[in-house]
Design a protein around this motif. Structure first.
Motif, PDB file in Angstrom:
ATOM      1  N   LYS A 144     -40.410 -33.446 -55.913  1.00  0.00           N
ATOM      2  CA  LYS A 144     -39.139 -34.040 -56.318  1.00  0.00           C
ATOM      3  C   LYS A 144     -38.240 -33.067 -57.082  1.00  0.00           C
ATOM      4  N   LEU A 145     -38.611 -31.795 -57.105  1.00  0.00           N
ATOM      5  CA  LEU A 145     -37.778 -30.774 -57.729  1.00  0.00           C
ATOM      6  C   LEU A 145     -37.184 -29.880 -56.647  1.00  0.00           C
ATOM      7  N   GLU A 146     -35.928 -29.526 -56.798  1.00  0.00           N
ATOM      8  CA  GLU A 146     -35.289 -28.637 -55.841  1.00  0.00           C
ATOM      9  C   GLU A 146     -35.843 -27.222 -55.969  1.00  0.00           C
ATOM     10  N   GLU A 147     -35.678 -26.441 -54.920  1.00  0.00           N
ATOM     11  CA  GLU A 147     -36.265 -25.102 -54.847  1.00  0.00           C
ATOM     12  C   GLU A 147     -35.855 -24.227 -56.026  1.00  0.00           C
ATOM     13  N   HIS A 148     -34.585 -24.304 -56.424  1.00  0.00           N
ATOM     14  CA  HIS A 148     -34.094 -23.439 -57.503  1.00  0.00           C
ATOM     15  C   HIS A 148     -33.954 -24.204 -58.820  1.00  0.00           C
ATOM     16  N   HIS A 149     -34.772 -25.220 -58.990  1.00  0.00           N
ATOM     17  CA  HIS A 149     -34.770 -26.017 -60.212  1.00  0.00           C
ATOM     18  C   HIS A 149     -35.054 -25.152 -61.440  1.00  0.00           C
ATOM     19  N   ASP A 150     -34.307 -25.384 -62.522  1.00  0.00           N
ATOM     20  CA  ASP A 150     -34.491 -24.672 -63.786  1.00  0.00           C
ATOM     21  C   ASP A 150     -35.044 -25.657 -64.814  1.00  0.00           C
ATOM     22  N   PRO A 151     -36.339 -25.574 -65.165  1.00  0.00           N
ATOM     23  CA  PRO A 151     -36.924 -26.521 -66.110  1.00  0.00           C
ATOM     24  C   PRO A 151     -36.244 -26.526 -67.471  1.00  0.00           C
ATOM     25  N   GLN A 152     -35.787 -25.355 -67.926  1.00  0.00           N
ATOM     26  CA  GLN A 152     -35.149 -25.288 -69.243  1.00  0.00           C
ATOM     27  C   GLN A 152     -33.804 -26.022 -69.244  1.00  0.00           C
ATOM     28  N   GLU A 153     -33.076 -25.875 -68.145  1.00  0.00           N
ATOM     29  CA  GLU A 153     -31.801 -26.589 -68.019  1.00  0.00           C
ATOM     30  C   GLU A 153     -32.047 -28.094 -67.980  1.00  0.00           C
ATOM     31  N   MET A 154     -33.073 -28.502 -67.257  1.00  0.00           N
ATOM     32  CA  MET A 154     -33.417 -29.914 -67.168  1.00  0.00           C
ATOM     33  C   MET A 154     -33.823 -30.466 -68.527  1.00  0.00           C
ATOM     34  N   ALA A 155     -34.543 -29.680 -69.318  1.00  0.00           N
ATOM     35  CA  ALA A 155     -35.034 -30.140 -70.620  1.00  0.00           C
ATOM     36  C   ALA A 155     -33.901 -30.526 -71.560  1.00  0.00           C
ATOM     37  N   ASN A 156     -32.728 -29.931 -71.346  1.00  0.00           N
ATOM     38  CA  ASN A 156     -31.582 -30.211 -72.218  1.00  0.00           C
ATOM     39  C   ASN A 156     -30.607 -31.224 -71.606  1.00  0.00           C
ATOM     40  N   SER A 157     -30.978 -31.800 -70.475  1.00  0.00           N
ATOM     41  CA  SER A 157     -30.087 -32.739 -69.799  1.00  0.00           C
ATOM     42  C   SER A 157     -30.098 -34.102 -70.492  1.00  0.00           C
ATOM     43  N   PRO A 158     -29.000 -34.870 -70.394  1.00  0.00           N
ATOM     44  CA  PRO A 158     -28.952 -36.216 -70.989  1.00  0.00           C
ATOM     45  C   PRO A 158     -30.086 -37.108 -70.489  1.00  0.00           C
ATOM     46  N   GLU A 159     -30.471 -36.934 -69.224  1.00  0.00           N
ATOM     47  CA  GLU A 159     -31.532 -37.762 -68.650  1.00  0.00           C
ATOM     48  C   GLU A 159     -32.869 -37.504 -69.352  1.00  0.00           C
ATOM     49  N   VAL A 160     -33.171 -36.242 -69.618  1.00  0.00           N
ATOM     50  CA  VAL A 160     -34.434 -35.921 -70.284  1.00  0.00           C
ATOM     51  C   VAL A 160     -34.372 -36.291 -71.762  1.00  0.00           C
ATOM     52  N   ILE A 161     -33.217 -36.173 -72.391  1.00  0.00           N
ATOM     53  CA  ILE A 161     -33.091 -36.636 -73.774  1.00  0.00           C
ATOM     54  C   ILE A 161     -33.370 -38.139 -73.845  1.00  0.00           C
ATOM     55  N   GLU A 162     -32.918 -38.877 -72.846  1.00  0.00           N
ATOM     56  CA  GLU A 162     -33.218 -40.309 -72.789  1.00  0.00           C
ATOM     57  C   GLU A 162     -34.722 -40.531 -72.608  1.00  0.00           C
ATOM     58  N   PHE A 163     -35.355 -39.704 -71.762  1.00  0.00           N
ATOM     59  CA  PHE A 163     -36.809 -39.772 -71.597  1.00  0.00           C
ATOM     60  C   PHE A 163     -37.500 -39.487 -72.927  1.00  0.00           C
ATOM     61  N   ASN A 164     -37.024 -38.470 -73.648  1.00  0.00           N
ATOM     62  CA  ASN A 164     -37.621 -38.119 -74.939  1.00  0.00           C
ATOM     63  C   ASN A 164     -37.514 -39.273 -75.935  1.00  0.00           C
ATOM     64  N   THR A 165     -36.384 -39.972 -75.908  1.00  0.00           N
ATOM     65  CA  THR A 165     -36.206 -41.114 -76.800  1.00  0.00           C
ATOM     66  C   THR A 165     -37.268 -42.178 -76.530  1.00  0.00           C
ATOM     67  N   ALA A 166     -37.480 -42.477 -75.249  1.00  0.00           N
ATOM     68  CA  ALA A 166     -38.514 -43.448 -74.886  1.00  0.00           C
ATOM     69  C   ALA A 166     -39.900 -42.929 -75.252  1.00  0.00           C
ATOM     70  N   SER A 167     -40.099 -41.627 -75.133  1.00  0.00           N
ATOM     71  CA  SER A 167     -41.377 -41.017 -75.479  1.00  0.00           C
ATOM     72  C   SER A 167     -41.669 -41.161 -76.973  1.00  0.00           C
ATOM     73  N   ILE A 168     -40.664 -40.938 -77.807  1.00  0.00           N
ATOM     74  CA  ILE A 168     -40.866 -41.089 -79.257  1.00  0.00           C
ATOM     75  C   ILE A 168     -41.268 -42.521 -79.578  1.00  0.00           C
ATOM     76  N   HIS A 169     -40.601 -43.488 -78.964  1.00  0.00           N
ATOM     77  CA  HIS A 169     -40.990 -44.890 -79.150  1.00  0.00           C
ATOM     78  C   HIS A 169     -42.465 -45.085 -78.805  1.00  0.00           C
ATOM     79  N   ALA A 170     -42.904 -44.492 -77.690  1.00  0.00           N
ATOM     80  CA  ALA A 170     -44.283 -44.667 -77.235  1.00  0.00           C
ATOM     81  C   ALA A 170     -45.276 -44.033 -78.203  1.00  0.00           C
ATOM     82  N   TRP A 171     -44.916 -42.883 -78.765  1.00  0.00           N
ATOM     83  CA  TRP A 171     -45.824 -42.220 -79.706  1.00  0.00           C
ATOM     84  C   TRP A 171     -45.843 -42.919 -81.060  1.00  0.00           C
ATOM     85  N   VAL A 172     -44.729 -43.501 -81.454  1.00  0.00           N
ATOM     86  CA  VAL A 172     -44.730 -44.321 -82.679  1.00  0.00           C
ATOM     87  C   VAL A 172     -45.721 -45.471 -82.509  1.00  0.00           C
TER      88      VAL A 172
END
Length: 207
Positions: A144-172
């Motif tokens: 599900k990742l494109e050939e020239h996908h940049d993981p670092q760019e993805m890590a700073n995307s709004p979508e991943v920040i939203e994932f991180n927010t849900a992750s913090i809830h889960a770890w709490v």
């Protein structure tokens, strides 16, 4: 688009303490053969596709360095079942175990540190980061990742920040379920986790 709730629910999280050791455990399944997941976890050319560039001598007794992140020593390796490394210091240990279950691969990650490193609340410093790594691995091995996908760019995307927010809830929740931390300790750790993984949020958003 990432199905954030699906990927958050796919990870089982646990925080435990035995004697002087605190352990953070994550488990999730991947729709891929165990050999493919193992290769994605250990081949430098593939690691950079879903995580970040890595250098070093990747064999027992060798060392590794993740670009802009932690490094360590390779302590044990049993392809394609498990490996164990130090991560960021000799007392911080990460072990990955894989097993085939029908058409899927079961992965378990254990990150253990001495209890005096900050206690169980340290799960909020590392847990969301590991959640993100397991997300990247899932997207990669499932094609599900494109050939020239940049993981670092993805890590700073709004979508991943939203994932991180849900992750913090889960770890709490995982920390509360463990019974190992006070509400005061939980608040301090949540505030630090929010600043690192979901800038703009605060402990009040999770507690």
């Amino acid at each position: 688009m990432i199905d954030i709730l699906e990927h958050i629910a796919a990870i089982q999280r646990q925080v435990s303490q035995t004697g002087e050791e605190v352990r953070v455990t994550l488990r999730r399944s991947y729709q891929a053969e165990v050999e493919d997941v193992w290769d994605a976890l250990t081949d430098p050319d593939r690691i950079r596709r879903w995580m970040m560039p890595i250098t070093g001598e990747l064999k027992v007794g060798g060392s590794f360095q993740l670009e802009g992140n932690a490094g360590g020593e390779i302590l044990e390796c049993e392809p394609p079942k498990r490996f164990k490394v130090s991560f960021g210091g000799p007392a911080s240990l990460v072990e990955i175990s894989l097993s085939q279950d029908g058409d899927s691969t079961e992965l378990q990650m254990d990150h253990s540190v001495p209890a005096d490193f900050g206690g169980a609340s340290g799960a909020l410093y590392v847990g969301p980061g590991w959640d993100g790594a397991l997300l990247g691995l899932a997207l990669y091995v499932e094609g599900k990742l494109e050939e020239h996908h940049d993981p670092q760019e993805m890590a700073n995307s709004p979508e991943v920040i939203e994932f991180n927010t849900a992750s913090i809830h889960a770890w709490v929740k995982a920390l509360r379920d463990s019974g190992l931390v006070s509400e005061e300790e939980l608040r301090a750790a949540t505030e630090a986790s929010a600043a690192q993984f979901a800038p703009g949020s605060s402990a009040d958003d999770y507690l």
